[in-house]
Enzyme design. Structure first.
Site, PDB file in Angstrom:
ATOM      1  N   ASP A   1      41.959  40.578  41.000  1.00  0.00           N
ATOM      2  CA  ASP A   1      42.345  40.368  39.617  1.00  0.00           C
ATOM      3  C   ASP A   1      41.818  39.028  39.140  1.00  0.00           C
ATOM      4  OD1 ASP A   1      44.922  38.264  39.611  1.00  0.00           O
ATOM      5  OD2 ASP A   1      44.663  39.365  41.484  1.00  0.00           O
ATOM      6  N   SER A   2      41.420  38.976  37.860  1.00  0.00           N
ATOM      7  CA  SER A   2      40.972  37.740  37.226  1.00  0.00           C
ATOM      8  C   SER A   2      39.832  37.114  38.042  1.00  0.00           C
ATOM      9  CB  SER A   2      42.157  36.792  37.060  1.00  0.00           C
ATOM     10  OG  SER A   2      41.840  35.730  36.192  1.00  0.00           O
ATOM     11  N   ALA A   3      40.003  35.867  38.504  1.00  0.00           N
ATOM     12  CA  ALA A   3      38.951  35.259  39.323  1.00  0.00           C
ATOM     13  C   ALA A   3      38.702  36.068  40.582  1.00  0.00           C
ATOM     14  CB  ALA A   3      39.335  33.824  39.682  1.00  0.00           C
TER      15      ALA A   3
ATOM     16  N   LEU B   1      40.574  44.033  38.132  1.00  0.00           N
ATOM     17  CA  LEU B   1      41.683  43.980  37.182  1.00  0.00           C
ATOM     18  C   LEU B   1      41.488  42.734  36.324  1.00  0.00           C
ATOM     19  CD1 LEU B   1      44.635  44.796  39.652  1.00  0.00           C
ATOM     20  CD2 LEU B   1      43.134  46.389  38.419  1.00  0.00           C
TER      21      LEU B   1
ATOM     22  N   HIS C   1      46.723  38.392  29.513  1.00  0.00           N
ATOM     23  CA  HIS C   1      46.055  38.288  30.799  1.00  0.00           C
ATOM     24  C   HIS C   1      47.094  38.305  31.921  1.00  0.00           C
ATOM     25  CE1 HIS C   1      42.793  37.374  33.490  1.00  0.00           C
ATOM     26  NE2 HIS C   1      43.364  36.266  33.926  1.00  0.00           N
TER      27      HIS C   1
END
Length: 328
Positions: free
Chosen positions: A146-148, A174, A272
């Site tokens: 997810d994200s980074a 994600l 987010h």
């Protein structure tokens, strides 16, 4: 329209992160804050936690009851490459493992600024190679984040491809961070829409910490800027209210143009990291269920291809001319 539960979450995050945005807290304070928040997370029912290590790196298995032993998911958590841990994402990883019905290995890769690029990527590669050494076939491994961590999962695919190494069966992003080059105007616009959540996290500054002396546009830092050919099937989930939205759409279009099978799922108006709040946000549960559907679709397609190849081999043997035995 977002659910009432999500609207309550958004109000809570605005109240919690607004003061942080004004105070500009130190990274150590942010790390302590997310670790404290992790105290309220729990492993989902029927998912079993098993601590382990990968060549000295802290890691853990999240094992759903009844999951097949021959398939595995490697998970890379988010946190802007500078914070987050096994603790902060344990609940999400467990929920994803259960939805996908996969034994899932989560790793505590090294963080910036203490360990800049390519430390996180090296740790992800180490974990992937470790799974291969444990006997998992590449086609039985999936990678997610997810994200980074989602961006890191994509970077891992690019790194493996360019090194001529076997790729995993698929990857799941994600809200993946696909471009560390974030325009200030876009940041400010989305920060207003998300009640300063992303401004509080200062993600662009975190990208610089991770990149260190490497240009932010380096393809293994910003996968949207890489050549995206010859990658396995991808699932990308994003909200149209996220600062990462436009870059994700660019990445998806570029990957599809290169012939990569990409499933893009866009959710409306969500903050987010909405996946983290799956226990009470229905959109998060829906997203994880769709990730499970994607995984099952990949396995089904893989099985169908193997069946067709087997039948083709059998037909070829039947059709091959029989060699005549010499007369005596």
């Amino acid at each position: 329209m977002p659910s009432p539960q999500h609207l309550l979450l958004k109000q809570f995050l605005a109240a919690a992160t607004g003061p942080l945005a004004r105070q500009r807290p130190r990274l150590t304070t942010m790390r302590l804050a997310v670790e404290a928040a992790a105290l309220f997370q729990f492993v989902p029912w029927n998912v079993f936690l098993e601590e382990t290590n990968v060549e000295g790196m802290a890691a853990e298995w999240l094992r759903p009851a009844g999951a097949p032993t021959e398939r595995v998911l490697l998970y890379l958590h988010g946190g802007g490459y500078v914070l987050g841990s096994l603790n902060t994402h344990r609940s999400l990883v467990g929920a994803l493992a259960r939805s996908c019905r996969l034994n899932t290995l989560a790793i505590d890769y090294r963080k910036a600024p203490e360990y800049p690029f390519p430390a996180a990527l090296d740790d992800a590669r180490l974990a992937y190679d470790w799974l291969l050494a444990q006997g998992y076939a590449p086609q039985s491994i999936m990678v997610a984040g997810d994200s980074a961590g989602g961006g890191l999962a994509l970077s891992l695919l690019l790194h493996l491809r360019d090194a001529g190494q076997p790729l995993p069966a698929a990857a799941i992003g994600l809200s993946p961070w696909t471009d560390l080059v974030l325009p200030t105007a876009v940041l400010r616009q989305v920060c207003r829409e998300e009640s300063q959540l992303l401004e509080a996290l200062e993600i662009r500054g975190w990208g610089g910490m991770y990149a260190h002396e490497t240009p932010l546009a380096h393809p293994l830092l910003s996968p949207v800027r890489a050549h995206l050919h010859d990658l396995p099937p991808l699932l990308i989930q994003i909200s149209d209210a996220e600062v990462l939205h436009d870059d994700v759409l660019r990445f998806t279009a570029k990957a599809q143009a290169a012939g990569v099978p990409v499933t893009l799922q866009v959710f409306g108006g969500l903050v987010h990291w909405w996946h983290l709040f799956w226990r009470f946000v229905p959109e998060a549960r829906q997203a994880l269920e769709q990730a499970g559907d994607f995984v099952r679709g990949v396995w089904a397609a893989q099985q169908a291809a193997q069946t067709l190849a087997k039948r083709a081999g059998q037909q070829a043997r039947v059709a091959a001319p029989q060699r005549l035995r010499p007369a005596h």
